[in-house]
Design a protein around this motif. Structure first.
Motif, mmCIF file in Angstrom:
data_model
loop_
_atom_site.group_PDB
_atom_site.id
_atom_site.type_symbol
_atom_site.label_atom_id
_atom_site.label_comp_id
_atom_site.label_asym_id
_atom_site.label_seq_id
_atom_site.Cartn_x
_atom_site.Cartn_y
_atom_site.Cartn_z
ATOM 1 N N GLN A 79 -5.750 -1.328 -3.429
ATOM 2 C CA GLN A 79 -5.931 -0.118 -2.629
ATOM 3 C C GLN A 79 -4.788 0.073 -1.631
ATOM 4 N N GLU A 80 -4.375 -0.999 -0.977
ATOM 5 C CA GLU A 80 -3.283 -0.911 -0.002
ATOM 6 C C GLU A 80 -1.969 -0.528 -0.677
ATOM 7 N N SER A 81 -1.717 -1.087 -1.847
ATOM 8 C CA SER A 81 -0.493 -0.763 -2.582
ATOM 9 C C SER A 81 -0.479 0.707 -2.979
ATOM 10 N N LYS A 82 -1.605 1.172 -3.473
ATOM 11 C CA LYS A 82 -1.699 2.577 -3.885
ATOM 12 C C LYS A 82 -1.532 3.501 -2.678
ATOM 13 N N SER A 83 -2.158 3.165 -1.579
ATOM 14 C CA SER A 83 -2.068 3.968 -0.362
ATOM 15 C C SER A 83 -0.628 4.016 0.157
ATOM 16 N N PHE A 84 0.040 2.869 0.153
ATOM 17 C CA PHE A 84 1.436 2.796 0.596
ATOM 18 C C PHE A 84 2.321 3.666 -0.284
ATOM 19 N N LEU A 85 2.143 3.551 -1.584
ATOM 20 C CA LEU A 85 2.953 4.320 -2.531
ATOM 21 C C LEU A 85 2.752 5.820 -2.316
ATOM 22 N N GLU A 86 1.507 6.226 -2.117
ATOM 23 C CA GLU A 86 1.224 7.647 -1.905
ATOM 24 C C GLU A 86 1.818 8.150 -0.591
ATOM 25 N N LYS A 87 1.654 7.386 0.486
ATOM 26 C CA LYS A 87 2.127 7.810 1.805
ATOM 27 C C LYS A 87 3.646 7.809 1.911
ATOM 28 N N SER A 131 5.244 8.100 -6.193
ATOM 29 C CA SER A 131 6.227 7.857 -7.249
ATOM 30 C C SER A 131 6.742 6.416 -7.216
ATOM 31 N N VAL A 132 6.483 5.688 -8.290
ATOM 32 C CA VAL A 132 7.007 4.331 -8.409
ATOM 33 C C VAL A 132 8.530 4.381 -8.486
ATOM 34 N N LYS A 133 9.045 5.380 -9.175
ATOM 35 C CA LYS A 133 10.503 5.533 -9.295
ATOM 36 C C LYS A 133 11.143 5.687 -7.911
ATOM 37 N N ASN A 134 10.566 6.542 -7.064
ATOM 38 C CA ASN A 134 11.099 6.715 -5.705
ATOM 39 C C ASN A 134 11.040 5.412 -4.909
#
Length: 127
Positions: free
Chosen positions: A81-89, A94-97
Motif C-alpha cells: 500500500q505504501e509503495s502504491k501510494s508513493f508511486l501515485e503521489k 508511472s513506474v517509468k517516471n
C-alpha cells in the motif's frame, strides 16, 4: 483490501523490527534490535509501541509484568500500500517516471537497470 493507515517513520522502524521476528516481542527485544544510531530511551520505545497498539497495528498480551507485542497488520500488505501510494503521489502512478527519476538522479546505475530488465522479463514470462 481495507485501506491501512499510514504510520510515521519512527513507528515504522519499530514495526520492521517486530515483523522480522517470528514470535511476539517485548519492548526489550525492540530496544536490542534498534539500529545503532537510534539512541531512543526505553520510554520513547514504549510510547511508540502504545501508539501502534492504539492505531491497530499491534496487539499485546501481558505475561506477568511484561507485555508481548504481536503485529495485526501484515508487512507485505502495508509495504504494498505504501509503495502504491508513493508511486501515485510522487510519479503520477508511472513506474517509468519513477525509474527515470532514480536514473536521472544517479540513484541507480546501468547494472540496476539490467537487473530490473531481467526481473520484468521473468515476471512477464510467468503471466
Amino acid at each position: 483490501m481495507e485501506r491501512i493507515k499510514r504510520i510515521p517513520e519512527s513507528e515504522l522502524e519499530i514495526m520492521m523490527i517486530i515483523w522480522e521476528s517470528d514470535q511476539p516481542v517485548t519492548s526489550a527485544y525492540v530496544m536490542e534490535n534498534l539500529p545503532k544510531e537510534k539512541k531512543w530511551a526505553q520510554t520513547t520505545v514504549l510510547n511508540f509501541l502504545a501508539r501502534l497498539v492504539d492505531r491497530g497495528f499491534l496487539a499485546f498480551s501481558k505475561q506477568g509484568r511484561v507485555n508481548y507485542y504481536t503485529p495485526l497488520v501484515d508487512e507485505d500488505d502495508y509495504l504494498h500500500q505504501e509503495s502504491k501510494s508513493f508511486l501515485e503521489k510522487m510519479h503520477m502512478g508511472s513506474v517509468k517516471n519513477f525509474v527515470a527519476a532514480l536514473y536521472d538522479g544517479e540513484a541507480i546505475d546501468e547494472e540496476d537497470l539490467l537487473e530490473l530488465k531481467k526481473y520484468v522479463e521473468e515476471v512477464s514470462k510467468k503471466k
